[in-house]
Design a protein around this motif. Structure first.
Motif, short mmCIF file in Angstrom:
data_model
loop_
_atom_site.label_atom_id
_atom_site.label_comp_id
_atom_site.label_asym_id
_atom_site.label_seq_id
_atom_site.Cartn_x
_atom_site.Cartn_y
_atom_site.Cartn_z
N GLY A 108 0.78 -1.23 0.00
CA GLY A 108 0.00 0.00 0.00
C GLY A 108 0.81 1.27 0.00
N SER A 109 2.13 1.14 -0.04
CA SER A 109 2.99 2.33 -0.03
C SER A 109 2.86 3.08 -1.36
CB SER A 109 4.45 1.92 0.19
OG SER A 109 4.93 1.21 -0.94
N PRO A 110 3.24 4.36 -1.38
CA PRO A 110 3.16 5.12 -2.64
C PRO A 110 3.90 4.47 -3.80
CG PRO A 110 3.53 6.60 -0.79
CD PRO A 110 3.66 5.21 -0.25
N LEU A 111 5.05 3.85 -3.51
CA LEU A 111 5.79 3.18 -4.58
C LEU A 111 5.01 1.98 -5.12
CD1 LEU A 111 9.58 3.19 -3.60
CD2 LEU A 111 8.51 4.26 -5.58
N ARG A 112 4.37 1.24 -4.24
CA ARG A 112 3.55 0.11 -4.67
C ARG A 112 2.40 0.60 -5.55
NH1 ARG A 112 5.99 -4.92 -3.95
NH2 ARG A 112 7.09 -4.94 -1.95
N ARG A 113 1.77 1.70 -5.14
CA ARG A 113 0.65 2.23 -5.93
C ARG A 113 1.14 2.78 -7.27
NH1 ARG A 113 -0.55 5.04 -1.28
NH2 ARG A 113 -0.50 7.02 -2.42
N LEU A 114 2.37 3.30 -7.27
CA LEU A 114 2.93 3.86 -8.50
C LEU A 114 3.09 2.80 -9.57
CD1 LEU A 114 4.00 6.61 -9.53
CD2 LEU A 114 6.27 5.89 -8.86
N VAL A 115 3.35 1.56 -9.17
CA VAL A 115 3.50 0.48 -10.14
C VAL A 115 2.20 -0.29 -10.35
CG1 VAL A 115 5.95 0.23 -9.64
CG2 VAL A 115 4.31 -1.20 -8.40
N GLY A 116 1.10 0.25 -9.80
CA GLY A 116 -0.21 -0.34 -10.06
C GLY A 116 -0.62 -1.44 -9.14
N GLU A 117 0.10 -1.63 -8.02
CA GLU A 117 -0.29 -2.67 -7.08
C GLU A 117 -1.40 -2.17 -6.17
OE1 GLU A 117 2.95 -4.31 -4.92
OE2 GLU A 117 4.18 -4.68 -6.68
N GLY A 118 -2.27 -3.05 -5.75
CA GLY A 118 -3.34 -2.70 -4.84
C GLY A 118 -4.53 -2.10 -5.58
N SER A 119 -5.59 -1.87 -4.83
CA SER A 119 -6.83 -1.37 -5.43
C SER A 119 -7.12 0.07 -5.02
CB SER A 119 -8.01 -2.26 -5.00
OG SER A 119 -8.08 -2.31 -3.57
N GLY A 120 -6.16 0.71 -4.35
CA GLY A 120 -6.35 2.07 -3.88
C GLY A 120 -6.19 3.07 -5.01
N PRO A 121 -6.13 4.36 -4.66
CA PRO A 121 -5.97 5.41 -5.67
C PRO A 121 -4.63 5.29 -6.37
CG PRO A 121 -5.69 6.28 -3.44
CD PRO A 121 -6.20 4.90 -3.29
N ALA A 122 -4.54 5.91 -7.55
CA ALA A 122 -3.30 5.85 -8.32
C ALA A 122 -2.16 6.51 -7.55
CB ALA A 122 -3.51 6.56 -9.66
N GLY A 123 -0.99 6.12 -7.90
CA GLY A 123 0.19 6.67 -7.24
C GLY A 123 0.43 8.11 -7.64
N PRO A 124 1.41 8.76 -7.02
CA PRO A 124 1.72 10.15 -7.31
C PRO A 124 2.26 10.33 -8.72
CG PRO A 124 3.44 9.17 -5.96
CD PRO A 124 2.34 8.16 -6.04
N SER A 125 2.12 11.56 -9.25
CA SER A 125 2.62 11.83 -10.60
C SER A 125 4.07 12.27 -10.59
CB SER A 125 1.77 12.91 -11.26
OG SER A 125 1.86 14.13 -10.53
N SER A 126 4.58 12.58 -9.41
CA SER A 126 5.97 13.01 -9.31
C SER A 126 6.55 12.51 -8.00
CB SER A 126 6.06 14.54 -9.38
OG SER A 126 7.39 14.97 -9.22
N VAL A 127 7.73 11.91 -8.09
CA VAL A 127 8.41 11.38 -6.91
C VAL A 127 9.85 11.87 -6.92
CG1 VAL A 127 9.23 9.29 -5.75
CG2 VAL A 127 6.98 9.30 -6.82
N ILE A 128 10.30 12.34 -5.77
CA ILE A 128 11.70 12.73 -5.61
C ILE A 128 12.35 11.75 -4.65
CG2 ILE A 128 13.30 14.50 -4.81
CD1 ILE A 128 11.30 16.61 -5.67
N LEU A 129 13.39 11.08 -5.13
CA LEU A 129 14.12 10.09 -4.32
C LEU A 129 15.40 10.76 -3.81
CD1 LEU A 129 13.76 7.06 -6.77
CD2 LEU A 129 12.34 7.57 -4.77
N TRP A 130 15.54 10.81 -2.49
CA TRP A 130 16.68 11.49 -1.88
C TRP A 130 17.50 10.50 -1.07
CZ3 TRP A 130 16.12 14.75 3.16
CH2 TRP A 130 17.37 15.27 3.53
N GLY A 131 18.79 10.44 -1.36
CA GLY A 131 19.66 9.54 -0.61
C GLY A 131 21.05 9.52 -1.20
N PRO A 132 22.00 8.88 -0.50
CA PRO A 132 23.39 8.81 -0.98
C PRO A 132 23.52 7.94 -2.22
CG PRO A 132 23.08 7.47 1.00
CD PRO A 132 21.82 8.24 0.81
#
Length: 424
Positions: A19-43
């Motif tokens: 149910g995480s945003p990344l899961r929804r972004l790839v179409g998993e689950g039956s909830g609302p669609a994932g976000p249209s923009s994602v910023i990944l921050w890390g080393p």
């Protein structure tokens, strides 16, 4: 060995729960669609590009990759135009992966806004810099910010063992003994790309020699890094840390730098080193150099913000300063003596004139009566008793004559005379 699904991604479990945003972004689950923009921050080397690839594969979307180092507004607009055509003509959505977005200027980042707002592309942007400082507010407010955590040794160990056994990796052609694996994990420093690159190169060298396993010597030759005897969870961890602090205490700056280098090269947590330096600043330097503790604290804060490899410079800065500072353990001995008395029960009652007088009835009990406010007397030192009767005349702090503490040695004697009513 790039993961093909989210389930193959190592680490980042806080972002991959059901149910995480990344899961929804790839179409998993039956909830609302994932976000249209994602910023990944890390080393570097912890999976930002990988996650973008997984998103594109899992959703069967067009995948376009740009690097902010080489791309400009023209390239961005070209991608957006292509995405609009693909969406309108073929019904094909586009994932735009923009690496190192922090290198884009404000104008370049502005050019992304229409595509994000109208969902012409699914933007997956990656940055190693704090996005609150490096990404414009309009884009940041329209994006989901996901913070990736450094990979642990267990994460990398699982990745290496998968690469050793899977057919798309080394397919069991060579083995990796524990001592070689431990050294490989140290030199990887939490970077999956670095770990796999070293594994591939050393496996090739071992197979060229006709060896069935990657020996420690082969790995050392391949990556040109000697294996330092240092176990972050064993005796060497504490022995080298102890040697670092004792070298600082002994003012041997060269020895201190040697042990610091061993800890850094072995992949020690820089925050652990910084904590030891802060302790040393109070334990062994104290008031002989009152700037030592603020310097060590500043170093710890800097280390927490920047991490390796640049943190090595900060740790070197602090280590040199502490090693060459005048030394005093007077503060350490003072609190030790005071604690010893308290533990023995030598405490006694707080003198009545020092007790709290801010409540009704305090005066009837004699509390706070006769207290002399120091600011009302010349020199702001009032001759009155502060210690309990049982400890009257007891001294704990015996300053040295080293460095700045020499001034405290002169001051403390004059103050004690005034408190006893002996000085003018």
């Amino acid at each position: 060995m790039r993961p093909r699904t989210l389930d193959e991604v190592v680490g980042q479990q806080h972002l991959l729960r059901p149910g995480s945003p990344l899961r929804r972004l790839v179409g998993e689950g039956s909830g609302p669609a994932g976000p249209s923009s994602v910023i990944l921050w890390g080393p570097p080397g912890i999976g930002k590009t990988t996650l973008a690839y997984v998103v594109s594969r899992a959703t069967d979307k067009r995948f376009v990759e740009l690097s902010a180092i080489t791309a400009g507004v023209k390239e961005v607009r070209s991608v957006i135009d292509g995405a609009r055509r693909a969406s309108g003509g073929y019904g094909k959505e586009t994932v735009l992966f923009l690496d190192e977005i922090h290198r884009f200027s404000k104008a370049q980042q502005d050019s992304l806004l229409p595509a994000v707002e109208n969902r012409w592309v699914t933007l997956v942007a990656a940055t190693t810099e704090n996005p609150y400082f490096s990404v414009i507010s309009p884009l940041l407010s329209r994006s989901l910010l996901l913070t990736l955590e450094p990979l642990t040794d267990d994460d990398l160990r699982g990745l290496l063992r998968r690469a050793l056994t899977e057919e798309r990796g080394l397919g069991g052609a060579v083995a990796l003994p524990e001592d070689t694996e431990a050294h490989l994990l140290r030199i990887a420093g939490g970077d999956a790309r670095r770990a796999l690159t070293a594994l591939e190169a050393s496996a090739g060298a071992a197979l060229d020699k006709g060896e069935a396993e990657i020996s420690l010597a082969t790995l050392e030759e391949t990556v040109d890094r000697a294996a330092v005897t240092y176990d972050r969870d064993g005796d060497q961890h504490y022995d080298v840390a102890s040697a670092l602090i004792k070298s600082i205490r002994g003012s041997d700056v060269d020895a201190a730098l040697h042990y610091l280098a061993r800890m850094i090269d072995a992949g020690e947590d820089p925050r652990f080193i910084a904590r030891r330096l802060m302790i040393s600043a109070s334990e062994d330097i104290g008031l002989a150099d009152p700037t030592a503790l603020p310097l060590a604290v500043a170093a710890a804060q800097a280390v927490a913000m920047i991490g390796f490899p640049e943190a090595a410079l900060t740790l070197s800065h602090a280590t040199i300063a502490l090693a060459l500072a005048p030394k005093s353990n007077a503060a350490t001995l003072a609190i030790g003596a005071a604690l010893e008395d308290v533990k023995k029960g030598a405490a006694g009652q707080v003198p009545a004139h020092l007790r709290d007088g801010h409540y009704k009835g305090a005066a009837k009990l004699g509390h706070a009566q006769g207290y002399v406010y120091p600011h009302d007397v010349p020199g702001a030192i009032a001759a009155q008793q502060y210690l309990p009767d049982a400890l009257r005349g007891r001294t704990y702090y015996s300053p040295t004559r080293y460095g700045a503490e020499a001034r405290y040695a002169d001051v403390v004697e004059r103050v004690r005379e005034r408190l006893r009513g002996e000085g003018a």
